[in-house]
Design a protein around this motif. Structure first.
Motif, PDB file in Angstrom:
ATOM      1  N   LEU A 187      11.849 -44.437  13.071  1.00 40.19           N
ATOM      2  CA  LEU A 187      11.560 -45.725  11.423  1.00 40.19           C
ATOM      3  C   LEU A 187      10.726 -44.790  10.245  1.00 40.19           C
ATOM      4  O   LEU A 187      11.152 -45.068   9.254  1.00 40.19           O
ATOM      5  CB  LEU A 187       9.865 -46.129  13.035  1.00 40.19           C
ATOM      6  CG  LEU A 187      10.316 -47.103  13.699  1.00 40.19           C
ATOM      7  CD1 LEU A 187       8.682 -46.808  14.317  1.00 40.19           C
ATOM      8  CD2 LEU A 187      10.759 -48.187  13.309  1.00 40.19           C
ATOM      9  N   VAL A 188      10.773 -43.157  10.665  1.00 37.05           N
ATOM     10  CA  VAL A 188      10.835 -42.612   9.553  1.00 37.05           C
ATOM     11  C   VAL A 188      12.099 -42.331   8.404  1.00 37.05           C
ATOM     12  O   VAL A 188      12.423 -42.826   7.783  1.00 37.05           O
ATOM     13  CB  VAL A 188      10.795 -41.450   9.930  1.00 37.05           C
ATOM     14  CG1 VAL A 188      11.015 -39.623   8.522  1.00 37.05           C
ATOM     15  CG2 VAL A 188       8.869 -40.353   9.742  1.00 37.05           C
ATOM     16  N   MET A 189      13.800 -42.873   9.481  1.00 36.41           N
ATOM     17  CA  MET A 189      15.111 -42.415   9.392  1.00 36.41           C
ATOM     18  C   MET A 189      15.326 -43.566   8.035  1.00 36.41           C
ATOM     19  O   MET A 189      15.591 -44.011   7.276  1.00 36.41           O
ATOM     20  CB  MET A 189      15.870 -42.542  10.083  1.00 36.41           C
ATOM     21  CG  MET A 189      16.026 -40.615  10.752  1.00 36.41           C
ATOM     22  SD  MET A 189      17.159 -40.797  11.875  1.00 36.41           S
ATOM     23  CE  MET A 189      19.003 -41.020  11.375  1.00 36.41           C
ATOM     24  N   VAL A 190      14.443 -44.817   8.741  1.00 33.50           N
ATOM     25  CA  VAL A 190      14.972 -46.383   8.036  1.00 33.50           C
ATOM     26  C   VAL A 190      14.127 -46.210   7.072  1.00 33.50           C
ATOM     27  O   VAL A 190      14.137 -46.974   5.964  1.00 33.50           O
ATOM     28  CB  VAL A 190      14.572 -47.349   9.367  1.00 33.50           C
ATOM     29  CG1 VAL A 190      13.891 -48.654   8.425  1.00 33.50           C
ATOM     30  CG2 VAL A 190      15.272 -47.346  10.458  1.00 33.50           C
ATOM     31  N   GLY A 191      12.563 -45.998   6.709  1.00 34.42           N
ATOM     32  CA  GLY A 191      11.103 -46.065   5.793  1.00 34.42           C
ATOM     33  C   GLY A 191      11.927 -44.724   4.773  1.00 34.42           C
ATOM     34  O   GLY A 191      12.624 -45.344   3.950  1.00 34.42           O
ATOM     35  N   LEU A 192      12.745 -43.744   5.250  1.00 33.62           N
ATOM     36  CA  LEU A 192      13.072 -42.612   4.147  1.00 33.62           C
ATOM     37  C   LEU A 192      15.053 -43.534   3.617  1.00 33.62           C
ATOM     38  O   LEU A 192      15.360 -43.086   2.522  1.00 33.62           O
ATOM     39  CB  LEU A 192      13.997 -42.224   4.958  1.00 33.62           C
ATOM     40  CG  LEU A 192      12.469 -40.689   4.604  1.00 33.62           C
ATOM     41  CD1 LEU A 192      13.151 -39.487   5.651  1.00 33.62           C
ATOM     42  CD2 LEU A 192      11.789 -40.240   3.932  1.00 33.62           C
ATOM     43  N   GLY A 193      16.101 -44.211   3.965  1.00 34.43           N
ATOM     44  CA  GLY A 193      16.663 -45.024   3.887  1.00 34.43           C
ATOM     45  C   GLY A 193      16.218 -46.121   2.877  1.00 34.43           C
ATOM     46  O   GLY A 193      17.047 -46.263   2.104  1.00 34.43           O
ATOM     47  N   TYR A 194      14.935 -47.037   3.398  1.00 37.67           N
ATOM     48  CA  TYR A 194      14.822 -47.903   2.485  1.00 37.67           C
ATOM     49  C   TYR A 194      14.427 -47.402   1.200  1.00 37.67           C
ATOM     50  O   TYR A 194      14.587 -47.625   0.036  1.00 37.67           O
ATOM     51  CB  TYR A 194      13.610 -48.364   2.777  1.00 37.67           C
ATOM     52  CG  TYR A 194      12.497 -49.681   2.297  1.00 37.67           C
ATOM     53  CD1 TYR A 194      13.810 -50.939   2.094  1.00 37.67           C
ATOM     54  CD2 TYR A 194      12.007 -49.457   1.509  1.00 37.67           C
ATOM     55  CE1 TYR A 194      13.049 -52.240   1.056  1.00 37.67           C
ATOM     56  CE2 TYR A 194      11.283 -50.306   0.602  1.00 37.67           C
ATOM     57  CZ  TYR A 194      11.572 -51.263   0.358  1.00 37.67           C
ATOM     58  OH  TYR A 194      11.220 -52.250   0.005  1.00 37.67           O
ATOM     59  N   LEU A 195      13.297 -46.326   1.023  1.00 37.80           N
ATOM     60  CA  LEU A 195      13.500 -45.234  -0.504  1.00 37.80           C
ATOM     61  C   LEU A 195      14.648 -45.269  -0.683  1.00 37.80           C
ATOM     62  O   LEU A 195      14.562 -45.462  -1.856  1.00 37.80           O
ATOM     63  CB  LEU A 195      12.777 -44.688  -0.106  1.00 37.80           C
ATOM     64  CG  LEU A 195      11.287 -44.868   0.859  1.00 37.80           C
ATOM     65  CD1 LEU A 195      10.399 -43.617   0.275  1.00 37.80           C
ATOM     66  CD2 LEU A 195      10.052 -45.941  -0.497  1.00 37.80           C
ATOM     67  N   GLY A 196      15.517 -44.546  -0.118  1.00 35.23           N
ATOM     68  CA  GLY A 196      16.722 -44.273  -1.504  1.00 35.23           C
ATOM     69  C   GLY A 196      17.800 -45.366  -1.898  1.00 35.23           C
ATOM     70  O   GLY A 196      17.840 -46.165  -2.816  1.00 35.23           O
ATOM     71  N   ILE A 197      17.304 -46.804  -0.742  1.00 30.61           N
ATOM     72  CA  ILE A 197      18.260 -47.956  -1.152  1.00 30.61           C
ATOM     73  C   ILE A 197      17.423 -48.200  -2.096  1.00 30.61           C
ATOM     74  O   ILE A 197      18.444 -48.644  -2.929  1.00 30.61           O
ATOM     75  CB  ILE A 197      18.298 -48.746  -0.428  1.00 30.61           C
ATOM     76  CG1 ILE A 197      19.542 -48.919   1.346  1.00 30.61           C
ATOM     77  CG2 ILE A 197      18.393 -50.118  -0.661  1.00 30.61           C
ATOM     78  CD1 ILE A 197      18.705 -49.395   2.346  1.00 30.61           C
ATOM     79  N   LYS A 198      16.054 -48.320  -2.296  1.00 32.88           N
ATOM     80  CA  LYS A 198      16.022 -49.318  -3.763  1.00 32.88           C
ATOM     81  C   LYS A 198      15.391 -48.023  -5.161  1.00 32.88           C
ATOM     82  O   LYS A 198      15.493 -48.535  -5.856  1.00 32.88           O
ATOM     83  CB  LYS A 198      14.135 -49.098  -2.588  1.00 32.88           C
ATOM     84  CG  LYS A 198      12.652 -49.206  -4.050  1.00 32.88           C
ATOM     85  CD  LYS A 198      10.951 -49.360  -3.534  1.00 32.88           C
ATOM     86  CE  LYS A 198       9.858 -49.945  -4.237  1.00 32.88           C
ATOM     87  NZ  LYS A 198       8.785 -49.610  -3.718  1.00 32.88           N
ATOM     88  N   ASN A 199      15.988 -46.787  -4.831  1.00 34.18           N
ATOM     89  CA  ASN A 199      15.631 -45.703  -5.529  1.00 34.18           C
ATOM     90  C   ASN A 199      17.228 -45.845  -6.549  1.00 34.18           C
ATOM     91  O   ASN A 199      17.514 -44.839  -7.237  1.00 34.18           O
ATOM     92  CB  ASN A 199      15.286 -44.583  -5.534  1.00 34.18           C
ATOM     93  CG  ASN A 199      14.054 -44.711  -5.392  1.00 34.18           C
ATOM     94  OD1 ASN A 199      13.307 -45.060  -6.281  1.00 34.18           O
ATOM     95  ND2 ASN A 199      13.532 -43.847  -4.859  1.00 34.18           N
ATOM     96  N   GLY A 200      18.201 -46.819  -5.550  1.00 31.44           N
ATOM     97  CA  GLY A 200      19.427 -47.178  -5.907  1.00 31.44           C
ATOM     98  C   GLY A 200      20.394 -45.256  -5.577  1.00 31.44           C
ATOM     99  O   GLY A 200      21.718 -45.686  -6.136  1.00 31.44           O
ATOM    100  N   ASN A 201      20.011 -44.933  -4.460  1.00 30.48           N
ATOM    101  CA  ASN A 201      20.940 -43.602  -3.603  1.00 30.48           C
ATOM    102  C   ASN A 201      22.033 -44.774  -2.491  1.00 30.48           C
ATOM    103  O   ASN A 201      21.258 -45.318  -1.969  1.00 30.48           O
ATOM    104  CB  ASN A 201      20.148 -42.716  -3.164  1.00 30.48           C
ATOM    105  CG  ASN A 201      20.578 -41.686  -2.806  1.00 30.48           C
ATOM    106  OD1 ASN A 201      22.197 -41.843  -2.870  1.00 30.48           O
ATOM    107  ND2 ASN A 201      20.176 -40.802  -2.393  1.00 30.48           N
ATOM    108  N   LYS A 202      23.033 -44.676  -2.754  1.00 30.60           N
ATOM    109  CA  LYS A 202      23.985 -44.787  -1.004  1.00 30.60           C
ATOM    110  C   LYS A 202      23.930 -44.175  -0.463  1.00 30.60           C
ATOM    111  O   LYS A 202      23.947 -44.879   0.877  1.00 30.60           O
ATOM    112  CB  LYS A 202      24.957 -44.747  -2.043  1.00 30.60           C
ATOM    113  CG  LYS A 202      25.445 -45.691  -3.064  1.00 30.60           C
ATOM    114  CD  LYS A 202      27.144 -45.939  -3.657  1.00 30.60           C
ATOM    115  CE  LYS A 202      26.950 -47.341  -4.801  1.00 30.60           C
ATOM    116  NZ  LYS A 202      28.633 -47.124  -4.945  1.00 30.60           N
ATOM    117  N   PHE A 203      23.055 -43.004  -0.483  1.00 33.61           N
ATOM    118  CA  PHE A 203      23.329 -41.544   0.838  1.00 33.61           C
ATOM    119  C   PHE A 203      21.943 -43.057   1.715  1.00 33.61           C
ATOM    120  O   PHE A 203      22.595 -42.927   2.904  1.00 33.61           O
ATOM    121  CB  PHE A 203      22.865 -41.248   0.419  1.00 33.61           C
ATOM    122  CG  PHE A 203      22.979 -40.193   1.979  1.00 33.61           C
ATOM    123  CD1 PHE A 203      23.255 -39.988   2.355  1.00 33.61           C
ATOM    124  CD2 PHE A 203      21.602 -39.559   2.354  1.00 33.61           C
ATOM    125  CE1 PHE A 203      24.498 -39.328   3.879  1.00 33.61           C
ATOM    126  CE2 PHE A 203      22.009 -38.561   3.043  1.00 33.61           C
ATOM    127  CZ  PHE A 203      22.583 -38.445   4.054  1.00 33.61           C
TER     128      PHE A 203
END
Length: 98
Positions: free
Chosen positions: A41-57
């Motif tokens: 769940l933390v991975m999904v949350g951090l991934g969402y933050l990365g997507i929101k900030n424009g990071n493809k990772f």
């Protein structure tokens, strides 16, 4: 104190507990099973933050987290699917659905 201090302390605590568990200092079965759901769940949350900030990772992190969650919840998903099929079958027998 800055805004992220509490979150940083939480991440450090989770990391330390995981490290202790891997080194042989077990903290209990219940905590281990809870962490098995918290980390994805933390991975999904951090991934969402990365997507929101424009990071493809962020897509990669979120994707791995989703795959882990779905694999852990697969038995519950199958049970829900089975209940849905049974309900749909009964509704077909009653003639309510074509």
């Amino acid at each position: 104190m800055r805004r992220n201090t509490g979150f940083a302390a939480l991440l450090i605590a989770f990391g330390a507990l995981i490290l202790f568990n891997k080194l042989g200092f077990h903290v209990g079965h219940i905590f281990g099973s809870i962490m098995g759901y918290v980390i994805p769940l933390v991975m999904v949350g951090l991934g969402y933050l990365g997507i929101k900030n424009g990071n493809k990772f962020g897509w990669i992190i979120a994707g791995i987290g989703i795959i882990i969650i779905v694999s852990k919840l697969a038995s519950w998903i199958i049970i829900g699917l089975a209940i849905g099929l049974i309900g749909y079958g009964f509704s077909m027998l009653k003639g309510k659905t074509a």
